[in-house]
Design a protein around this motif. Structure first.
Motif, PDB file in Angstrom:
ATOM      1  N   ARG A  28       5.923 -78.768  31.890  1.00  0.00           N
ATOM      2  CA  ARG A  28       6.396 -77.401  32.048  1.00  0.00           C
ATOM      3  C   ARG A  28       6.456 -77.037  33.545  1.00  0.00           C
ATOM      4  O   ARG A  28       5.831 -77.710  34.368  1.00  0.00           O
ATOM      5  CB  ARG A  28       5.442 -76.432  31.337  1.00  0.00           C
ATOM      6  CG  ARG A  28       5.320 -76.661  29.842  1.00  0.00           C
ATOM      7  CD  ARG A  28       4.260 -75.749  29.261  1.00  0.00           C
ATOM      8  NE  ARG A  28       4.076 -75.959  27.830  1.00  0.00           N
ATOM      9  CZ  ARG A  28       3.129 -75.363  27.109  1.00  0.00           C
ATOM     10  NH1 ARG A  28       2.277 -74.515  27.708  1.00  0.00           N
ATOM     11  NH2 ARG A  28       3.024 -75.600  25.814  1.00  0.00           N
ATOM     12  N   PRO A  29       7.152 -75.959  33.885  1.00  0.00           N
ATOM     13  CA  PRO A  29       7.192 -75.545  35.301  1.00  0.00           C
ATOM     14  C   PRO A  29       5.814 -75.262  35.885  1.00  0.00           C
ATOM     15  O   PRO A  29       5.613 -75.414  37.104  1.00  0.00           O
ATOM     16  CB  PRO A  29       8.051 -74.274  35.265  1.00  0.00           C
ATOM     17  CG  PRO A  29       8.923 -74.435  34.058  1.00  0.00           C
ATOM     18  CD  PRO A  29       8.071 -75.155  33.054  1.00  0.00           C
ATOM     19  N   THR A  30       4.852 -74.853  35.049  1.00  0.00           N
ATOM     20  CA  THR A  30       3.502 -74.550  35.549  1.00  0.00           C
ATOM     21  C   THR A  30       2.611 -75.783  35.677  1.00  0.00           C
ATOM     22  O   THR A  30       1.505 -75.681  36.204  1.00  0.00           O
ATOM     23  CB  THR A  30       2.804 -73.548  34.614  1.00  0.00           C
ATOM     24  OG1 THR A  30       2.825 -74.068  33.280  1.00  0.00           O
ATOM     25  CG2 THR A  30       3.496 -72.194  34.649  1.00  0.00           C
ATOM     26  N   ASP A  31       3.076 -76.929  35.180  1.00  0.00           N
ATOM     27  CA  ASP A  31       2.277 -78.155  35.261  1.00  0.00           C
ATOM     28  C   ASP A  31       2.390 -78.741  36.669  1.00  0.00           C
ATOM     29  O   ASP A  31       3.473 -79.138  37.106  1.00  0.00           O
ATOM     30  CB  ASP A  31       2.746 -79.173  34.223  1.00  0.00           C
ATOM     31  CG  ASP A  31       2.486 -78.702  32.801  1.00  0.00           C
ATOM     32  OD1 ASP A  31       1.525 -77.952  32.600  1.00  0.00           O
ATOM     33  OD2 ASP A  31       3.251 -79.090  31.900  1.00  0.00           O
ATOM     34  N   THR A  32       1.258 -78.775  37.362  1.00  0.00           N
ATOM     35  CA  THR A  32       1.239 -79.154  38.771  1.00  0.00           C
ATOM     36  C   THR A  32       0.966 -80.632  38.976  1.00  0.00           C
ATOM     37  O   THR A  32       1.458 -81.241  39.927  1.00  0.00           O
ATOM     38  CB  THR A  32       0.136 -78.344  39.494  1.00  0.00           C
ATOM     39  OG1 THR A  32       0.363 -76.962  39.254  1.00  0.00           O
ATOM     40  CG2 THR A  32       0.134 -78.618  40.979  1.00  0.00           C
ATOM     41  N   LEU A  33       0.192 -81.215  38.072  1.00  0.00           N
ATOM     42  CA  LEU A  33      -0.307 -82.567  38.287  1.00  0.00           C
ATOM     43  C   LEU A  33      -0.593 -83.212  36.940  1.00  0.00           C
ATOM     44  O   LEU A  33      -1.019 -82.533  36.002  1.00  0.00           O
ATOM     45  CB  LEU A  33      -1.602 -82.498  39.119  1.00  0.00           C
ATOM     46  CG  LEU A  33      -2.276 -83.790  39.554  1.00  0.00           C
ATOM     47  CD1 LEU A  33      -1.487 -84.438  40.677  1.00  0.00           C
ATOM     48  CD2 LEU A  33      -3.704 -83.503  40.024  1.00  0.00           C
ATOM     49  N   ILE A  34      -0.366 -84.508  36.833  1.00  0.00           N
ATOM     50  CA  ILE A  34      -0.786 -85.283  35.669  1.00  0.00           C
ATOM     51  C   ILE A  34      -1.877 -86.245  36.121  1.00  0.00           C
ATOM     52  O   ILE A  34      -1.695 -86.990  37.091  1.00  0.00           O
ATOM     53  CB  ILE A  34       0.377 -86.087  35.059  1.00  0.00           C
ATOM     54  CG1 ILE A  34       1.528 -85.163  34.672  1.00  0.00           C
ATOM     55  CG2 ILE A  34      -0.098 -86.871  33.836  1.00  0.00           C
ATOM     56  CD1 ILE A  34       2.777 -85.889  34.203  1.00  0.00           C
ATOM     57  N   LYS A  35      -3.005 -86.193  35.443  1.00  0.00           N
ATOM     58  CA  LYS A  35      -4.115 -87.105  35.757  1.00  0.00           C
ATOM     59  C   LYS A  35      -4.388 -87.978  34.547  1.00  0.00           C
ATOM     60  O   LYS A  35      -4.529 -87.479  33.420  1.00  0.00           O
ATOM     61  CB  LYS A  35      -5.375 -86.340  36.141  1.00  0.00           C
ATOM     62  CG  LYS A  35      -6.557 -87.244  36.470  1.00  0.00           C
ATOM     63  CD  LYS A  35      -7.794 -86.448  36.869  1.00  0.00           C
ATOM     64  CE  LYS A  35      -7.689 -85.906  38.269  1.00  0.00           C
ATOM     65  NZ  LYS A  35      -8.978 -85.359  38.753  1.00  0.00           N
ATOM     66  N   ILE A  36      -4.479 -89.283  34.770  1.00  0.00           N
ATOM     67  CA  ILE A  36      -4.776 -90.225  33.697  1.00  0.00           C
ATOM     68  C   ILE A  36      -5.987 -91.069  34.094  1.00  0.00           C
ATOM     69  O   ILE A  36      -6.343 -91.166  35.269  1.00  0.00           O
ATOM     70  CB  ILE A  36      -3.573 -91.141  33.386  1.00  0.00           C
ATOM     71  CG1 ILE A  36      -3.215 -91.987  34.613  1.00  0.00           C
ATOM     72  CG2 ILE A  36      -2.380 -90.317  32.918  1.00  0.00           C
ATOM     73  CD1 ILE A  36      -2.151 -93.030  34.349  1.00  0.00           C
ATOM     74  N   GLU A  37      -6.603 -91.675  33.088  1.00  0.00           N
ATOM     75  CA  GLU A  37      -7.753 -92.565  33.299  1.00  0.00           C
ATOM     76  C   GLU A  37      -7.581 -93.791  32.409  1.00  0.00           C
ATOM     77  O   GLU A  37      -8.286 -93.947  31.416  1.00  0.00           O
ATOM     78  CB  GLU A  37      -9.057 -91.830  32.966  1.00  0.00           C
ATOM     79  CG  GLU A  37      -9.317 -90.622  33.839  1.00  0.00           C
ATOM     80  CD  GLU A  37     -10.377 -89.697  33.276  1.00  0.00           C
ATOM     81  OE1 GLU A  37     -10.869 -88.862  34.040  1.00  0.00           O
ATOM     82  OE2 GLU A  37     -10.709 -89.795  32.066  1.00  0.00           O
ATOM     83  N   PRO A  38      -6.613 -94.648  32.717  1.00  0.00           N
ATOM     84  CA  PRO A  38      -6.337 -95.786  31.832  1.00  0.00           C
ATOM     85  C   PRO A  38      -7.595 -96.603  31.568  1.00  0.00           C
ATOM     86  O   PRO A  38      -8.276 -97.021  32.502  1.00  0.00           O
ATOM     87  CB  PRO A  38      -5.281 -96.597  32.596  1.00  0.00           C
ATOM     88  CG  PRO A  38      -5.334 -96.097  34.004  1.00  0.00           C
ATOM     89  CD  PRO A  38      -5.806 -94.687  33.938  1.00  0.00           C
ATOM     90  N   PRO A  39      -7.929 -96.815  30.293  1.00  0.00           N
ATOM     91  CA  PRO A  39      -9.216 -97.441  29.949  1.00  0.00           C
ATOM     92  C   PRO A  39      -9.214 -98.954  30.083  1.00  0.00           C
ATOM     93  O   PRO A  39      -9.430 -99.684  29.123  1.00  0.00           O
ATOM     94  CB  PRO A  39      -9.424 -97.000  28.498  1.00  0.00           C
ATOM     95  CG  PRO A  39      -8.050 -96.857  27.952  1.00  0.00           C
ATOM     96  CD  PRO A  39      -7.202 -96.372  29.091  1.00  0.00           C
ATOM     97  N   PHE A  40      -8.968 -99.422  31.306  1.00  0.00           N
ATOM     98  CA  PHE A  40      -9.087-100.853  31.567  1.00  0.00           C
ATOM     99  C   PHE A  40     -10.215-101.030  32.569  1.00  0.00           C
ATOM    100  O   PHE A  40     -10.188-100.511  33.674  1.00  0.00           O
ATOM    101  CB  PHE A  40      -7.772-101.458  32.069  1.00  0.00           C
ATOM    102  CG  PHE A  40      -7.364-101.044  33.460  1.00  0.00           C
ATOM    103  CD1 PHE A  40      -7.317-101.978  34.480  1.00  0.00           C
ATOM    104  CD2 PHE A  40      -7.019 -99.728  33.739  1.00  0.00           C
ATOM    105  CE1 PHE A  40      -6.944-101.601  35.763  1.00  0.00           C
ATOM    106  CE2 PHE A  40      -6.635 -99.351  35.015  1.00  0.00           C
ATOM    107  CZ  PHE A  40      -6.591-100.285  36.032  1.00  0.00           C
ATOM    108  N   ALA A  41     -11.271-101.719  32.161  1.00  0.00           N
ATOM    109  CA  ALA A  41     -12.453-101.879  33.006  1.00  0.00           C
ATOM    110  C   ALA A  41     -12.185-102.910  34.093  1.00  0.00           C
ATOM    111  O   ALA A  41     -11.605-103.970  33.832  1.00  0.00           O
ATOM    112  CB  ALA A  41     -13.652-102.303  32.159  1.00  0.00           C
TER     113      ALA A  41
END
Length: 357
Positions: A98-111
């Protein structure tokens, strides 16, 4: 080729995909998202498709950063068939933002170990994860006797001491919650850690086991009183020790003849950890995630003692990195502001600028 995101409202079908794919986490399960609703955050779930075939799943949590600016956050996600698919996910995420979404943060679960963590994966740039990046995992695909022999000698002694004192380890669901809550809140107050409201944990316990995952509590009791315990969230082959703690047995010693005499230490915390590992094996899990050790070792911090306790159980130290995809030119400024706010909160609560872990 860019991947496609297909929204879904089918909790069971979604959890089935999360449970069976190799790059996965219980925090991508439906139940964890329902718990986040209790914090005013909104989960949305998607199947990830590649030319009509489902190759992954994604639970995005929309969080308000400051008025007018939101974060899209995938806790320990996305779930993928292969990490090679991660760069191709970015275009699909940009489309749904959306226009208000500033950032996408992910934490891919690969050790990974630190030297093997890439600073960039396609358009994704390395950033600080919200979940604990540093943890210890134990391979449960070994006989109990071999697991026990892999413990530090002090931990093995404490296991035997707990058995000698008759410490009982039990596991279950909501019927154990109040005992867990007493231990958890006392630990948080003692260590100045803070916690979410009670409904958050109850919702996770109820919802986490309703689809394809599992949520349960393990307690170590001595003479009928729970002295150590933890909350576990599991999916697929992995169980995660998310929350827990221990309390001192302040009851007077029985039959001592001396008023106010203290009981001997029954080693309930060690019994809890060892019992939780055995319980996880019986439940069919192949990996046990201790969920969080300090980034920096400091003997003066509460987390140092927790680290030493977890280290005694013979696991492997691994890292789960975070990555981000800016959606607005203001994203770097907002991230710095949030980091400043978090630092000030740490100073106010604990007198230290450092995070707990």
């Amino acid at each position: 080729m860019p991947l496609e995101l297909l929204p879904t409202q089918d909790a069971r079908a979604y959890d089935e995909v999360v449970a069976r794919l190799p790059v996965t986490s219980a925090l991508q399960g439906w139940g964890y998202g329902e718990a986040r609703r209790e914090l005013g955050q909104v989960p949305t779930r998607y199947f990830i498709q590649d030319q009509g075939q489902i190759v992954g799943a994604l639970q995005l949590i929309r969080k308000r950063l400051v008025p007018g600016f939101d974060l899209l956050y995938a806790p320990r996600g996305p779930v993928l068939s292969s990490m090679a698919q991660l760069p191709d996910l970015a275009p699909a995420l940009r489309k749904l933002a959306r226009p208000t979404d500033t950032l996408i943060k992910i934490e891919p679960p690969f050790a990974r170990t630190p030297e093997l963590i890439p600073e960039q994966i396609g358009p994704w740039r390395r950033t600080e994860a919200e979940q604990p990046e540093h943890t210890i995992t134990v391979n449960l695909m070994r006989p109990p006797a071999e697991l026990l022999s892999n413990l530090h000698s002090m931990a093995r002694r404490n296991v035997k001491t707990a058995q000698k004192f008759g410490v009982e380890v039990v596991s279950g669901g909501e019927e154990l919650f109040e005992e867990f809550w007493t231990i958890f809140t006392a630990t948080n107050e003692r260590a100045q850690l803070g916690a979410f409201p009670k409904p958050y944990y109850l919702t996770m316990l109820r919802s986490g086991a309703s689809g394809g995952g599992d949520a349960y509590i393990v307690l170590a009791r001595h003479d009928g009183r729970a002295l150590a315990g933890g909350f576990f969230l599991a999916m697929g082959a992995i169980t995660n020790y998310l929350f827990g703690g221990s309390i001192k047995d302040d009851r007077p010693a029985e039959g001592s003849g001396a008023e106010g005499a203290e009981r001997k230490d029954a080693k309930a915390p060690t019994a809890f950890y060892w019992g939780a590992m055995q319980d996880a094996q019986q439940r069919g899990y192949r990996s046990f995630d201790f969920w969080g050790i300090p980034r920096k070792l400091d003997e003066g911090k509460h987390s140092f003692g927790v680290y030493r306790m977890k280290e005694n159980f013979g696991g492997e130290k691994v890292w789960f990195p975070g990555y981000e995809l800016p959606l607005s030119p203001l994203a770097p400024l907002i991230v710095r502001g949030l980091r400043w706010r978090k630092t000030q909160n740490n100073l106010r609560k604990r007198g230290s600028a450092e995070d707990v872990l």
